[in-house]
Design a protein around this motif. Sequence first.
Motif, short mmCIF file in Angstrom:
data_model
loop_
_atom_site.label_atom_id
_atom_site.label_comp_id
_atom_site.label_asym_id
_atom_site.label_seq_id
_atom_site.Cartn_x
_atom_site.Cartn_y
_atom_site.Cartn_z
N MET A 65 0.84 -1.20 0.00
CA MET A 65 0.00 0.00 0.00
C MET A 65 0.87 1.25 0.00
N PHE A 66 0.52 2.20 -0.91
CA PHE A 66 1.05 3.56 -0.88
C PHE A 66 -0.13 4.47 -0.50
N ARG A 67 0.06 5.33 0.53
CA ARG A 67 -1.01 6.24 0.90
C ARG A 67 -0.42 7.57 1.35
N GLU A 68 -1.27 8.58 1.27
CA GLU A 68 -0.79 9.93 1.57
C GLU A 68 -0.51 10.13 3.04
N SER A 69 -1.33 9.54 3.91
CA SER A 69 -1.16 9.72 5.35
C SER A 69 -1.79 8.54 6.07
N LEU A 70 -1.71 8.60 7.43
CA LEU A 70 -2.33 7.56 8.25
C LEU A 70 -3.81 7.83 8.50
N ASN A 71 -4.33 8.89 7.93
CA ASN A 71 -5.75 9.20 8.04
C ASN A 71 -6.56 8.08 7.38
N SER A 72 -7.61 7.62 8.03
CA SER A 72 -8.39 6.50 7.50
C SER A 72 -9.14 6.86 6.22
N HIS A 73 -9.26 8.18 5.90
CA HIS A 73 -9.96 8.61 4.68
C HIS A 73 -8.98 9.03 3.59
N ALA A 74 -7.68 8.84 3.79
CA ALA A 74 -6.66 9.39 2.90
C ALA A 74 -6.65 8.69 1.55
N PRO A 75 -6.17 9.38 0.51
CA PRO A 75 -5.97 8.72 -0.79
C PRO A 75 -4.92 7.61 -0.66
N PHE A 76 -5.08 6.57 -1.46
CA PHE A 76 -4.16 5.44 -1.38
C PHE A 76 -4.23 4.63 -2.68
N VAL A 77 -3.23 3.75 -2.82
CA VAL A 77 -3.24 2.69 -3.84
C VAL A 77 -2.79 1.42 -3.13
N ASN A 78 -3.59 0.36 -3.24
CA ASN A 78 -3.25 -0.91 -2.58
C ASN A 78 -3.34 -2.05 -3.61
N LEU A 79 -2.24 -2.79 -3.74
CA LEU A 79 -2.22 -3.98 -4.59
C LEU A 79 -2.08 -5.18 -3.65
N GLY A 80 -3.16 -5.97 -3.54
CA GLY A 80 -3.17 -7.05 -2.58
C GLY A 80 -3.69 -8.35 -3.15
N LEU A 81 -3.71 -9.33 -2.24
CA LEU A 81 -4.20 -10.66 -2.59
C LEU A 81 -5.18 -11.07 -1.50
N ASN A 82 -6.36 -11.57 -1.91
CA ASN A 82 -7.29 -12.08 -0.91
C ASN A 82 -7.70 -13.50 -1.23
N LEU A 83 -8.37 -14.12 -0.29
CA LEU A 83 -8.72 -15.52 -0.42
C LEU A 83 -9.92 -15.73 -1.33
N LYS A 84 -10.64 -14.68 -1.65
CA LYS A 84 -11.88 -14.82 -2.41
C LYS A 84 -11.71 -14.47 -3.88
N ASP A 85 -11.13 -13.31 -4.17
CA ASP A 85 -11.13 -12.78 -5.54
C ASP A 85 -9.78 -12.82 -6.22
N GLY A 86 -8.74 -13.35 -5.58
CA GLY A 86 -7.42 -13.35 -6.20
C GLY A 86 -6.72 -12.02 -5.96
N ALA A 87 -6.02 -11.51 -6.98
CA ALA A 87 -5.34 -10.22 -6.86
C ALA A 87 -6.37 -9.10 -7.01
N LEU A 88 -6.09 -7.98 -6.30
CA LEU A 88 -7.05 -6.88 -6.26
C LEU A 88 -6.27 -5.57 -6.21
N LEU A 89 -6.56 -4.67 -7.17
CA LEU A 89 -5.97 -3.33 -7.19
C LEU A 89 -7.05 -2.36 -6.74
N GLN A 90 -6.81 -1.68 -5.60
CA GLN A 90 -7.79 -0.76 -5.03
C GLN A 90 -7.14 0.61 -4.86
N TYR A 91 -7.93 1.68 -5.04
CA TYR A 91 -7.37 3.02 -4.87
C TYR A 91 -8.49 4.00 -4.54
N ARG A 92 -8.08 5.08 -3.89
CA ARG A 92 -8.97 6.22 -3.60
C ARG A 92 -8.22 7.46 -4.02
#
Length: 930
Positions: free
Chosen positions: A146-173
């Motif tokens: 994860m790359f994010r602007e700050s530790l604020n829970s509403h901050a912009p971010f980009v997360n490239l992860g893996l989960n048990l349900k959907d495989g790889a997942l690219l998420q961003y705000r």
Amino acid sequence: MVKGKVARQAAGSLLIQSAADFRGAVSTNGVDWIPAGPPIEIVMSNSVLAGLSVASYTTNTLGTAIFDQVAGLAAAARDARINNATPDGSTRFDGSTVIMKGGGRGIRSKWDQFQYLYDSMPGDGEIVVRVNRLEADDPRANAGIMFRESLNSHAPFVNLGLNLKDGALLQYRQGINLNSIALNLPGYQTPCWLKLALRHPLLLAHVADAPAINPGQSVELAGFLVWESGRPVLREARCRAAEVEEDARVETYVPAVSFKSEGEPDVTKIGQIISQIGSGRKKSEALRVRGVVTFAGKIFRKDYTAIQDDTAGIFIELPRGSAMLPALRVGQAVEFEGRRNGKSFEPFAMSILGLGQMPKPVVHPEEYETMQRGDGDWIQMDGMVQSVADNGAMRLMTTAGSVTAWVGQTATGSLAGYVNALVRLRGVASWIRENALQLLVPSPSFVEVREQPPQDPFIIPSIPMAKVIRFNSSLQAVHRLKVEGIVTYRHAGTLFLQDASGGVMVRTADTTAVNEGDQLEAVGFPQRGAYSPVLTDALVRKQKAAPVPSPITCSMAEILQGNRDAALVQLTAVLLGQQHPSSGETVLNLEAENRAFRATLAKGRGHLASIPAGAVVRVAGVCYAQRVESPGPKLTSENEPMIAAFNLLLRQPGDVVLLQRPPWWNWKYTAGVVGGLLLVLVGTLVWIQMLRQRVAERTHALEVAMAKLEKETQVSATLAERQRLAGEIHDGLEQGLSGIMMQLNGVISTLDAKPAEARGFLELARNMVRFSHAELRHSLLNLQSPLLANADLGTALAEIAKQMKNGVNRTEIIAQTIGTVRALPPSVENHLFRIGQEAINNALKHAHAKTIQIYLCYSEASVRLSVRDDGAGFDQSAVLAGTLGQHLGLRSLRDRARKMGGQLTVVSEPEQGATVEVIVPLERTAGEPI
């Protein structure tokens, strides 16, 4: 216009650093990387937080992730619980391996909660890890970078992860309090490699009148954007210092650009290019076109790009893997240099001019009369969404028919809320074939909901099934309709429901839990059928089990007028025939009131007994109209279509009841019998005449064959007798004459010196003359040799050898009989004697042998005669090739062996003597004449 910070300055040029973009990639081996999505542009501060994230997606248990092969994250990274994620997590950094435990509800729409291991990243950089293992109770648990602007829970971010349900997942705000967006990459599981990189794109600007600018200063530039060697370059740029605060974010934007090309003769209108399609030239000369990007994306892994000017739209055929596509955005004003290739444009250079103005859409289908209908046009259509798919497909019903739309930039499941909504779409028209339109919608931003569907699809009121017919008169974009009734027939995704007013066909995805006799609620979209409309993409809900209604007894006129379409009916008919096609169903061809129709019993619904044609039956089934025709004045006075063909769908074999067997003696059978008898009579007369002709032909042919056979028999008998006499004369008389010549030669050689010895030779010659005379007489009478008349075969062979031996010749004759002497058939005994006589003669006359060995061997199964000599021998290959076989003696040996059914072997080499051996099986020869 471009806004950014000056990274470097040179004479007449500025290197501008624009907003950061984030690029993710996944791999199964750490070598071959697949992009997780397009570059994501997010405005963040100059220093971002970069690290690893773990979320269990529950506040009760922790998720555990093991990252190894970690690169790009410092060992001094800090641990944090974003939004006070619970339960408390932990992190252990061991070299290049990180073991993280984290809780929290993960990435939500506008806020996040997870365990975070992070460090600051002031400039460009990337983190690479391998997610070796992920364990959690909730399948949505996520672990990644994860790359994010700050530790604020509403901050912009980009997360490239893996989960048990959907495989790889690219998420961003992309901004604080904005909704997060997810791109799913199914098929990946642990262990899996992830890579997330931060890049600040650089733009080279050629500036003619640059003011005094310092590195790091924010500037604004305007110019022509072109691509050189795959990199963007801003030419003829004008620059000014931007008034921004010291810690202001770097951002890139372009103002709206409006352009006209009438005054530029080197820019070709797209409408002019479209008009050249079909001119016979597949490709045009080099052209320049300008327009606004109306679509840029992938559909089923195929790139689609379209632009439009004020005259028309056209598809741009970009080369595979081109760097142009990632730089294109819908709404950009662009210029392409290239040539027309068929119906599309093939570019070899591109310039981005800025942000253009989207063209006014052509309303589908009302305004198609005012412009040419073709590929690439920006159009607008209203319709009712009937179904959606995870790949972005959306099927909607419009006043012009069913249309498929492809909505870009959609996450899995994000279109489900549009079903049963009246929407207005704007997109690019793409004609698959004539009258088959698909719409390419750039993103959900171009989907406008005009009427929201109810949250509960079954909340709408039910309508009688008889009123559904009014929706078949024209294509309409209507919401789902609701009907209630009892299932009268079920088969392969199709249900027939019936209430007190009539029946209706319903198509639904799953009918496994539905049985005939169930009372259901069904909501579906009305779609035009052969006569009555069909409810498609239906949802069904079971109310209770109920008895199937009794079939309605009706006439053919009621059915043809459409009053009983989709209803359970019964009527009386005459069976014309019964068929069993390869599909496994049973088809009855029936007739009632001078109209033919069919009744079908589907495969798996039982076996229908055979019924004779002409029988009167009562059939019950669901009436299914298959074809309609315009009404005739004699049939109906109403302005409605009339059913021309229909099928009764039988539920079970019991739906067919035999009422009356076909009468045997009627005018049809009488005509058939009389006609059959006449045919038999005519056939008999013809057959008799043909038989007489064939008998005459066969008699003549037989007479000819008998005459020919008699002649051939006479010739064969003459030839056989001639061949026998030739063999007997050769083997008997010729051998005797050869012996006499030997004796006379002895007389000549001894007459002067030894008169007494010469007298002996003359005496022997006289005896041999008597013997030859007897041999000739026996040959003519087909009798055995006189030597065989008074002695067995072995004794006869020894005696004939003795007679043939030259008195002056010192040849030694050895004759021996082995085994028990047994009586042989006279013909076999004679042939063996002649074979031995010929072999002895050849050894004495031609080979000048010193020793001749004669062996006669008897066994239970055969008799073997062997004559061996140590004379001059001969070339065996010549014998096998047949060159010596043309000699009368050798041919006689072979013929005699063949007549006995024996096997003749001749073995000889020059100066090595010769062996003649014949083996005769006694089983074949016993009792058989040869």
